[in-house]
Structures are given as structure tokens and as C-alpha cells.
Design a protein around this motif. Structure first.
Motif, short mmCIF file in Angstrom:
data_model
loop_
_atom_site.label_atom_id
_atom_site.label_comp_id
_atom_site.label_asym_id
_atom_site.label_seq_id
_atom_site.Cartn_x
_atom_site.Cartn_y
_atom_site.Cartn_z
N VAL A 38 0.85 -1.19 0.00
CA VAL A 38 0.00 0.00 0.00
C VAL A 38 0.89 1.23 0.00
N THR A 39 0.64 2.12 -0.97
CA THR A 39 1.39 3.38 -1.04
C THR A 39 0.42 4.53 -0.77
N SER A 40 0.74 5.34 0.23
CA SER A 40 -0.11 6.47 0.60
C SER A 40 0.78 7.65 0.96
N ALA A 41 0.53 8.79 0.36
CA ALA A 41 1.29 10.02 0.60
C ALA A 41 2.79 9.79 0.36
N GLY A 42 3.12 8.99 -0.65
CA GLY A 42 4.51 8.74 -1.01
C GLY A 42 5.21 7.71 -0.15
N LYS A 43 4.53 7.17 0.84
CA LYS A 43 5.13 6.14 1.71
C LYS A 43 4.53 4.78 1.39
N THR A 44 5.40 3.78 1.36
CA THR A 44 4.96 2.42 1.08
C THR A 44 4.94 1.61 2.36
N SER A 45 3.85 0.89 2.58
CA SER A 45 3.75 0.00 3.73
C SER A 45 3.16 -1.33 3.26
N TYR A 46 3.26 -2.33 4.08
CA TYR A 46 2.74 -3.65 3.74
C TYR A 46 1.73 -4.06 4.79
N ARG A 47 0.59 -4.55 4.33
CA ARG A 47 -0.50 -4.95 5.22
C ARG A 47 -0.87 -6.40 4.95
N ALA A 48 -1.53 -6.99 5.94
CA ALA A 48 -2.01 -8.37 5.78
C ALA A 48 -3.10 -8.40 4.71
N LEU A 49 -3.24 -9.53 4.06
CA LEU A 49 -4.30 -9.70 3.06
C LEU A 49 -5.65 -9.76 3.77
N LYS A 50 -6.67 -9.12 3.17
CA LYS A 50 -8.00 -9.10 3.76
C LYS A 50 -8.97 -9.89 2.91
N GLY A 51 -9.92 -10.53 3.55
CA GLY A 51 -10.95 -11.27 2.83
C GLY A 51 -10.43 -12.59 2.31
N THR A 52 -11.21 -13.20 1.46
CA THR A 52 -10.85 -14.46 0.83
C THR A 52 -10.05 -14.16 -0.42
N VAL A 53 -8.75 -14.40 -0.35
CA VAL A 53 -7.85 -14.15 -1.47
C VAL A 53 -7.53 -15.47 -2.15
N LYS A 54 -7.81 -15.56 -3.44
CA LYS A 54 -7.50 -16.75 -4.22
C LYS A 54 -6.08 -16.61 -4.74
N LYS A 55 -5.19 -17.53 -4.35
CA LYS A 55 -3.80 -17.51 -4.82
C LYS A 55 -3.65 -18.51 -5.95
N ASP A 56 -3.57 -17.99 -7.18
CA ASP A 56 -3.49 -18.83 -8.37
C ASP A 56 -2.83 -18.01 -9.47
#
Length: 99
Positions: free
Chosen positions: A59-77
Motif C-alpha cells: 500500500v502506497t499512501s502520501a509517497g510512503k509504502t507500507s505492507y499490510r495483511a491480506l483481507k478477505g478471501t484471497v485466491k492464490k493462483d
């Protein structure tokens, strides 16, 4: 002798026909689904579609990049992600993610 040869040819033709039909059905069902938009994706996978290697949402906001946990049901394929890659606006490996 002639009857044996005819039965052998008939059995071979039948086996090739059945094998051809099964092979075609498998190939057609292997194609990944392409969704029209993120609303359609969220009806099936609430968290979007990700590459198998992705573990966090970038996630990039106001020029800063951060990493967040995945939300919801994420299909990894990987194949499904590649078919819907156009919906990954930030190119982080997750299409239609919820941040």
C-alpha cells in the motif's frame, strides 16, 4: 482370423475416440476465468486474486509504502491472476485487493 482383426481395429478406433473426447474436455476446463471487473471478482473472492508468491498487500499512501495483511478471501493462483492482471492497478501481484 478375419473377425479378430476387425474387432481389434474397432476397439482401437473406439479407444482413440474416447481418449480424444476426454482430452478435449480437460483442455477446455483448464482455461482460467476472466472477470469483467472487480465487482465480479469480489462476488467470488472477497479479497481478490493474487499470485501464489504474494503474502502481503503493498500500500502506497502520501509517497510512503507500507505492507499490510491480506483481507478477505484471497485466491492464490498464478494462471487466474494472469488472466485478470489488468485489474491490478498498483502492480503488487494482487488484482482487486482490499486494502
Amino acid at each position: 482370423m478375419k473377425t479378430t482383426r476387425t474387432l481389434g481395429v474397432t476397439a482401437l478406433a473406439l479407444a482413440l475416440t474416447v481418449g480424444g473426447v476426454v482430452g478435449t474436455a480437460t483442455s477446455a476446463s483448464a482455461a482460467p476465468k476472466t472477470y469483467a471487473n472487480c465487482t465480479a471478482v469480489h462476488k467470488v473472492y472477497s479479497g481478490g486474486i493474487a499470485k501464489k508468491s504474494v503474502t502481503k498487500n503493498k500500500v502506497t499512501s502520501a509517497g510512503k509504502t507500507s505492507y499490510r495483511a491480506l483481507k478477505g478471501t484471497v485466491k492464490k493462483d498464478d494462471a487466474l491472476y494472469n488472466a485478470n492482471k489488468k485489474m491490478d492497478r498498483d502492480a503488487d501481484g494482487i488484482a482487486c485487493e482490499k486494502s
